[in-house]
Write a protein that holds these residues in place. Structure first.
Motif, short mmCIF file in Angstrom:
data_model
loop_
_atom_site.label_atom_id
_atom_site.label_comp_id
_atom_site.label_asym_id
_atom_site.label_seq_id
_atom_site.Cartn_x
_atom_site.Cartn_y
_atom_site.Cartn_z
N UNK A 117 0.90 -1.70 0.27
CA UNK A 117 0.10 -0.38 -0.18
C UNK A 117 1.21 1.34 -0.24
N UNK A 118 0.67 1.85 -0.68
CA UNK A 118 1.47 3.19 -0.86
C UNK A 118 1.11 4.40 -0.41
N UNK A 119 1.10 5.03 0.62
CA UNK A 119 0.70 6.29 1.23
C UNK A 119 1.25 7.52 0.44
N UNK A 120 0.23 7.83 1.33
CA UNK A 120 1.08 9.93 0.03
C UNK A 120 2.33 10.13 0.16
N UNK A 121 2.73 9.82 2.05
CA UNK A 121 4.11 10.59 1.85
C UNK A 121 4.72 9.82 1.59
N UNK A 122 4.74 8.70 1.53
CA UNK A 122 5.41 7.39 0.80
C UNK A 122 5.56 7.93 -0.80
N UNK A 161 4.84 11.02 -2.26
CA UNK A 161 6.01 12.60 -2.80
C UNK A 161 7.90 12.10 -1.80
N UNK A 162 8.23 11.25 -1.50
CA UNK A 162 9.39 10.50 -1.02
C UNK A 162 10.30 9.96 -1.99
N UNK A 163 8.95 9.04 -3.44
CA UNK A 163 9.56 8.05 -4.07
C UNK A 163 9.53 9.37 -5.67
N UNK A 191 10.11 12.73 -5.33
CA UNK A 191 11.59 13.64 -4.61
C UNK A 191 12.64 12.90 -5.31
N UNK A 192 12.63 11.12 -4.56
CA UNK A 192 13.70 11.16 -5.12
C UNK A 192 13.89 10.26 -7.16
N UNK A 193 13.13 10.40 -7.64
CA UNK A 193 12.16 10.49 -9.30
C UNK A 193 13.58 12.18 -9.58
N UNK A 194 12.71 13.18 -8.92
CA UNK A 194 13.28 14.44 -9.35
C UNK A 194 14.87 14.29 -8.54
N UNK A 195 15.00 13.42 -8.40
CA UNK A 195 16.76 14.35 -7.55
C UNK A 195 17.56 13.78 -8.87
N UNK A 196 17.28 12.10 -8.82
CA UNK A 196 17.75 10.78 -9.15
C UNK A 196 17.81 11.43 -10.89
N UNK A 197 16.33 12.22 -11.69
CA UNK A 197 16.72 12.93 -13.29
C UNK A 197 17.82 14.37 -12.80
N UNK A 198 17.98 15.26 -12.06
CA UNK A 198 17.99 15.84 -11.67
C UNK A 198 20.55 15.70 -12.32
#
Length: 177
Positions: A4-9, A11-13, A15-22
């Motif tokens: 079950x994916x929660x909203x904070x999870x 948001x965290x994913x 954020x990780x994807x955005x950092x990985x793209x950057x």
């Protein structure tokens, strides 16, 4: 397994994807910059190599010409050495008692030494004397009074040198005879 994916999870994913793209963009930019530097370095090295090759060709051509000139000069020097050796042998071999050399005098000063009187006469033609000129003995006149005159010298084995063929009469010293 169900997750079950929660909203904070989520948001965290994100954020990780955005950092990985950057990070991927930064890495791509660094790689492009490194590649550009590599290409510029390759062009500069290629240019230096081409200039070095052209210079090597020019230096090779200059060296080839210099070697040809050196070979010609060495050949000429060898021929001159052979000629000098031949002339020395000829001079040393011909010293026989009675051998004559002729000194060509111009206004009483030695001009040139010749093997024969005919060679001396021929040389005066080069200096303006007609080739059919009739040569007269100098007689009592001083050599300084004649434009061109010849003096014969004979080889004297005793002195290992040449002496005048005709010695002038000694002049009285102080009027005494």
């Amino acid at each position: 397994m169900i997750r079950i994916v929660t909203t904070p999870r989520l948001t965290h994913l994100e954020s990780d994807a955005r950092q990985a793209r950057e990070y991927a963009w930064q890495t791509t930019a660094d790689a492009n910059e490194a590649f550009g530097e590599h290409v510029r370095e390759l062009y500069a090295t290629t240019d230096r190599a081409e200039r070095a090759e052209a210079t090597t060709s020019e230096v090779g051509a200059i060296l080839k010409r210099a070697m040809e000139e050196l070979a010609a000069a060495q050949q000429e020097l060898l021929l001159k050495e052979i000629e000098i050796r031949r002339l020395r042998e000829e001079l040393e071999g011909e010293r026989v008692a009675g051998q004559t050399l002729t000194v060509l005098l111009h206004w009483g000063e030695p001009h040139t030494i010749y093997r024969s009187r005919e060679d001396a006469y021929a040389d005066t033609a080069v200096h303006g004397r007609p080739t059919d000129h009739v040569w007269r003995p100098r007689g009592e006149r001083s050599a300084r009074e004649c434009e061109w005159s010849c003096e014969p010298f004979n080889y004297d084995a005793a002195s290992n040198g040449f002496r005048r063929a005709f010695m002038p009469a000694p002049e009285p010293v102080g009027g005494a005879a």
